[in-house]
Design an enzyme around this catalytic site. Structure first.
Site, PDB file in Angstrom:
ATOM      1  N   GLY A  60       7.600  -1.523 103.062  1.00  0.00           N
ATOM      2  CA  GLY A  60       7.995  -0.875 104.121  1.00  0.00           C
ATOM      3  C   GLY A  60       7.946   0.551 103.979  1.00  0.00           C
ATOM      4  N   GLN A 101      10.742   9.242 105.872  1.00  0.00           N
ATOM      5  CA  GLN A 101      10.147   9.429 104.629  1.00  0.00           C
ATOM      6  C   GLN A 101       8.906   9.970 104.486  1.00  0.00           C
ATOM      7  OE1 GLN A 101      10.530   4.620 103.675  1.00  0.00           O
ATOM      8  NE2 GLN A 101      10.866   5.497 101.631  1.00  0.00           N
ATOM      9  N   CYS A 112      12.613   2.358  96.222  1.00  0.00           N
ATOM     10  CA  CYS A 112      12.315   3.071  97.246  1.00  0.00           C
ATOM     11  C   CYS A 112      11.138   4.195  96.872  1.00  0.00           C
ATOM     12  CB  CYS A 112      13.637   3.791  97.650  1.00  0.00           C
ATOM     13  SG  CYS A 112      13.563   4.700  99.271  1.00  0.00           S
ATOM     14  N   LEU A 113      10.398   4.326  97.726  1.00  0.00           N
ATOM     15  CA  LEU A 113       9.256   5.147  97.525  1.00  0.00           C
ATOM     16  C   LEU A 113       9.914   6.744  97.485  1.00  0.00           C
ATOM     17  CD1 LEU A 113       6.506   3.856  99.957  1.00  0.00           C
ATOM     18  CD2 LEU A 113       6.472   3.472  97.490  1.00  0.00           C
ATOM     19  N   HIS A 154      16.605  -2.441 104.485  1.00  0.00           N
ATOM     20  CA  HIS A 154      16.295  -1.148 103.809  1.00  0.00           C
ATOM     21  C   HIS A 154      16.041   0.211 104.742  1.00  0.00           C
ATOM     22  CE1 HIS A 154      14.989   0.887  99.907  1.00  0.00           C
ATOM     23  NE2 HIS A 154      14.024   1.399 100.770  1.00  0.00           N
ATOM     24  N   GLU A 155      14.871  -0.441 105.515  1.00  0.00           N
ATOM     25  CA  GLU A 155      14.117   0.739 106.541  1.00  0.00           C
ATOM     26  C   GLU A 155      15.238   1.285 107.495  1.00  0.00           C
ATOM     27  OE1 GLU A 155      11.586   1.969 104.863  1.00  0.00           O
ATOM     28  OE2 GLU A 155      11.321   0.115 103.661  1.00  0.00           O
ATOM     29  N   HIS A 174      17.289   3.762 106.286  1.00  0.00           N
ATOM     30  CA  HIS A 174      16.670   5.184 106.338  1.00  0.00           C
ATOM     31  C   HIS A 174      16.796   5.915 107.503  1.00  0.00           C
ATOM     32  CE1 HIS A 174      14.626   5.628 102.552  1.00  0.00           C
ATOM     33  NE2 HIS A 174      14.173   4.438 102.489  1.00  0.00           N
TER      34      HIS A 174
END
Ligand code: ZN
Length: 174
Positions: free
Chosen positions: A46, A51, A94-95, A136-137, A140
Site C-alpha cells: 500500500g 508518502q 511502513c515504507l 494503515h493507509e 497516513h
C-alpha cells in the site's frame, strides 16, 4: 509512468491531515498510476499520497503476493471507513519508517467507502491483509503513523534511530 521518491520520517508531510481530492482529472489518474508503480517497486502492499510528499486523500493498495501481485490493485480516493468489526494481529512495516516492525492489533474487517480515480463512488469490504492495509493507509491520510501505536519509551528509541539513519543518508549524498 514514473517512480516517485518515497518520503521518510521525520518529514513533516507525514504528520499533516490530508485534504479531500476534488478534481478527478488526468493529473490525478497519472498520480495514481505512478503511486502504484512506486508501491510495486518498493515491494509495498500500500502507499498513501503523503508518502510521496502530497497531503491528498489518495491511496493505492494491493495485498496480493507472488503470482497474485498486480491483480488486486485498487485506487481509493477520499476513502472512509464506514464499518468495522473483529480483531486481527499482524507485524506491520511502513515504507516511510525504514527498519521498523510493529506488532499491531487492527480491526479484522473494514468496509470502506471511496471514489475511483475517475470519481465514481464505490465500496469495498476488506478482511485479513486487505483490512490491515486499508487501515494503515487511511491512518497516513490523518497523519497517523505506526509510531503512534508503540510505547513512549520505544518510540523515543525508534525516532532516534530513524533520525540517525536520515543523517547518515544525508552524509552519503553530499
Ligand atoms: Zn505506512
Amino acid at each position: 509512468m514514473a517512480l516517485l521518491p518515497v518520503v521518510t520520517y521525520p518529514d513533516p508531510v507525514l504528520r499533516e491531515t490530508s485534504t479531500r481530492v476534488e478534481s478527478f482529472d488526468a493529473e490525478l489518474a497519472k498520480l495514481a498510476a505512478d503511486m502504484a508503480e512506486t508501491m510495486y517497486a518498493s515491494n509495498g502492499v500500500g502507499l498513501a499520497a503523503p508518502q510521496i510528499g502530497l497531503a491528498k486523500r489518495l491511496i493505492v493498495v494491493d495485498p496480493g503476493s507472488g503470482e497474485e501481485k498486480g491483480k488486486q490493485l485498487m485506487t481509493l480516493v477520499n476513502p472512509e471507513i464506514v464499518e468495522s468489526d473483529g480483531i486481527i494481529e499482524y507485524d506491520e512495516g511502513c515504507l516511510s519508517l525504514p527498519n521498523l516492525s510493529v506488532h499491531m492489533t487492527r480491526k479484522g474487517r473494514v468496509k470502506v467507502k471511496a471514489q475511483s480515480a475517475s470519481g465514481e463512488a464505490f465500496e469495498v469490504t476488506g478482511e485479513g491483509l486487505l483490512a490491515i492495509v486499508l487501515q494503515h493507509e487511511i491512518d497516513h491520510l490523518n497523519g497517523v503513523l505506526l509510531l503512534d501505536y508503540i510505547s513512549p519509551l520505544k518510540r523515543r528509541l525508534v525516532v532516534r534511530d530513524l533520525k540517525e539513519l536520515k543523517e547518515q543518508e544525508k552524509g552519503e549524498a553530499s
